[in-house]
Design a protein around this motif. Sequence first.
Motif, mmCIF file in Angstrom:
data_model
loop_
_atom_site.group_PDB
_atom_site.id
_atom_site.type_symbol
_atom_site.label_atom_id
_atom_site.label_comp_id
_atom_site.label_asym_id
_atom_site.label_seq_id
_atom_site.Cartn_x
_atom_site.Cartn_y
_atom_site.Cartn_z
ATOM 1 N N ALA A 161 0.912 -1.333 -0.010
ATOM 2 C CA ALA A 161 -0.050 -0.100 0.056
ATOM 3 C C ALA A 161 0.935 1.117 0.219
ATOM 4 O O ALA A 161 0.616 2.236 -0.741
ATOM 5 C CB ALA A 161 -0.886 -0.032 1.439
ATOM 6 N N TYR A 162 1.898 1.232 0.772
ATOM 7 C CA TYR A 162 2.867 2.322 0.822
ATOM 8 C C TYR A 162 3.513 2.481 -0.698
ATOM 9 O O TYR A 162 3.879 3.656 -1.201
ATOM 10 C CB TYR A 162 4.024 2.424 1.990
ATOM 11 C CG TYR A 162 3.294 2.442 3.273
ATOM 12 C CD1 TYR A 162 3.072 3.743 3.566
ATOM 13 C CD2 TYR A 162 3.277 1.258 4.173
ATOM 14 C CE1 TYR A 162 2.312 4.038 4.818
ATOM 15 C CE2 TYR A 162 2.861 1.840 5.329
ATOM 16 C CZ TYR A 162 2.373 3.087 5.688
ATOM 17 O OH TYR A 162 1.894 3.328 7.290
ATOM 18 N N GLN A 163 3.879 1.258 -1.122
ATOM 19 C CA GLN A 163 4.525 1.600 -2.527
ATOM 20 C C GLN A 163 3.450 2.209 -3.484
ATOM 21 O O GLN A 163 4.208 2.813 -4.547
ATOM 22 C CB GLN A 163 4.986 -0.096 -3.100
ATOM 23 C CG GLN A 163 5.616 0.063 -4.368
ATOM 24 C CD GLN A 163 5.168 -0.933 -5.242
ATOM 25 O OE1 GLN A 163 4.042 -1.487 -5.177
ATOM 26 N NE2 GLN A 163 6.023 -1.574 -6.491
ATOM 27 N N ASP A 164 2.320 1.702 -3.330
ATOM 28 C CA ASP A 164 1.418 2.180 -4.346
ATOM 29 C C ASP A 164 1.154 3.902 -4.374
ATOM 30 O O ASP A 164 0.778 4.728 -5.432
ATOM 31 C CB ASP A 164 -0.260 1.486 -4.238
ATOM 32 C CG ASP A 164 -0.113 0.300 -4.580
ATOM 33 O OD1 ASP A 164 0.641 -0.174 -5.005
ATOM 34 O OD2 ASP A 164 -1.142 -0.280 -4.114
ATOM 35 N N THR A 165 1.672 4.322 -3.307
ATOM 36 C CA THR A 165 1.882 6.003 -3.264
ATOM 37 C C THR A 165 3.122 6.276 -3.555
ATOM 38 O O THR A 165 3.541 7.526 -2.942
ATOM 39 C CB THR A 165 1.162 6.477 -1.871
ATOM 40 O OG1 THR A 165 1.905 6.006 -0.753
ATOM 41 C CG2 THR A 165 -0.004 5.860 -1.609
ATOM 42 N N GLY A 166 3.997 5.719 -3.846
ATOM 43 C CA GLY A 166 5.501 6.013 -4.049
ATOM 44 C C GLY A 166 6.508 6.182 -2.933
ATOM 45 O O GLY A 166 7.228 6.965 -2.777
ATOM 46 N N PHE A 167 5.870 5.684 -1.703
ATOM 47 C CA PHE A 167 6.380 5.476 -0.269
ATOM 48 C C PHE A 167 6.297 7.124 0.146
ATOM 49 O O PHE A 167 6.925 7.351 1.123
ATOM 50 C CB PHE A 167 7.771 5.142 -0.374
ATOM 51 C CG PHE A 167 7.825 3.729 -0.584
ATOM 52 C CD1 PHE A 167 7.671 2.663 0.589
ATOM 53 C CD2 PHE A 167 8.148 3.144 -1.795
ATOM 54 C CE1 PHE A 167 7.617 1.342 0.490
ATOM 55 C CE2 PHE A 167 8.013 1.888 -1.784
ATOM 56 C CZ PHE A 167 7.943 0.706 -0.782
ATOM 57 N N LEU A 168 5.410 7.806 -0.282
ATOM 58 C CA LEU A 168 5.146 9.217 0.100
ATOM 59 C C LEU A 168 4.323 9.101 1.181
ATOM 60 O O LEU A 168 3.077 8.411 1.392
ATOM 61 C CB LEU A 168 4.596 10.386 -0.991
ATOM 62 C CG LEU A 168 5.487 10.154 -2.167
ATOM 63 C CD1 LEU A 168 4.905 11.300 -3.073
ATOM 64 C CD2 LEU A 168 6.895 10.847 -1.864
ATOM 65 N N PRO A 169 4.555 9.895 2.221
ATOM 66 C CA PRO A 169 3.587 9.807 3.462
ATOM 67 C C PRO A 169 2.269 10.636 3.373
ATOM 68 O O PRO A 169 2.073 11.390 2.550
ATOM 69 C CB PRO A 169 4.626 10.648 4.603
ATOM 70 C CG PRO A 169 5.361 11.830 3.951
ATOM 71 C CD PRO A 169 5.710 10.888 2.508
#
Length: 461
Positions: A161-169
């Motif tokens: 799930a974090y990868q899907d946002t490019g690891f952006l917080p």
Amino acid sequence: MTDLDWKGGIMNKRSLSDIPKGSRVAIYGAGESGQKIMMILQEFRPDVSIRCFLDTYKSDTFHDLPCIRVDDLSTVLDSIDLIVVASAFYPEITSTLRLRGVSNYLVIDRSFYRLPFSTREELRAMSAMIEQCEKRSSHPAATMLDEYIRKVEWDLSELKAYQDTGFLPHGAMVQISKKCNLRCVFCGHEAWKENTGFMDFELLQKVVEEINAIGANMTLVGPQGEPTLHPEFEKIIRYVGKHVPRALLCTNGTALTPSKIEAIVDSGLTSVEISFAGYDAKSYESIYVGADFEKTTRNMQQLSDAIQASGKDISLVIKGIYPYSWNQEDDFESFKAKCFALYERLGIKGRYDISGEPHNFAGNVESGPYDEQLKLFTTKTIANSRPRLCGQLFNPCVHHDGKVSVCGCHDANCRMPIGKIGQESFAAMMQGEQMKEYVISYMERRYDKIPLCRKCDVPYK
């Protein structure tokens, strides 16, 4: 998009439930780990047929099954559907398999072959004990094999799930003040190296630009410090409220003044959270050491009244903690009821929340009994379990000097830095090599690389 496969197939790790039903498998690892995986499969996955073991060097038999050297792998490929890798040397093993054109492998998380058994009898006894424990409890036993499986799946799905946002917080904490005026009993203040420092307004403007560039929320608080002590607090809060779409202020409420309250209400903030727990001077001041009950409750009333009078959609939350070390006569439920009754009498309009399960601030607070197995203080029942992927890894804090670290709630001394504002973007920091090393070390339980995690109880469920 950042590649999840950072180092040697870390994201190929799976649980035993990922093995397709009825599979014919070869276990790569003719040692203790492979033996444990064999017994677990035979006990919990009888539908899986174990055809042989594979090993880098051995060629013999192992537990009455053929043990094939990897050099002779081609002789068994037609008779198996999947290679189950049960070895701490999985990076080298998976690299060898890929070089040989083999992609149908599955790396088993090491938690499975670290289960406390060495014989089938011990495994069955452990399983029976777990089943009895589950029948007596409303919560799954932490030692259950299925719980291990769920945790591994949770780790992987959350990281995906974090990868899907490019690891952006989704949000970032911003420490405009490193100075705090209290010494709360539930806080990790004893670990602070200093208690001074404020963020320059020019630096704050750069921070706002970075946060807006990634579309993240902004929380004005840090692992240490009271935001309202900043000499330019009113200027800062108005700027943040105007330029950040979703901004939250966290404060202990002790230093609020009429002009600061006016600035907060006029700023455009979406939410204000006041840390407060207690129902009279004795209870409150024994928890929030250094605070004045009458002054703080008056400040809360004035802020609540100002928000109501403005008609603005500002969320007000009164949030506190019932400390484990608090030795008064009230149990948690009684304490919470008395606190909520006080807030009602004061006429505070907002949401009330008190936690009866305080965390241990990365091992710096005696938040509960001492867990002998994990060597940490905690109120949680976590014996024989392991932590899940912790969201704090993806909750960065911008410190007052512009340094950025992960674990925004606990890293008061910036022990886990990933960059600095003005030198690289937030995206570059969150996708950088240091961040990758933290996540991989966490997934592999190499806490020597991430010392804040070593005695922290936050990830345990």
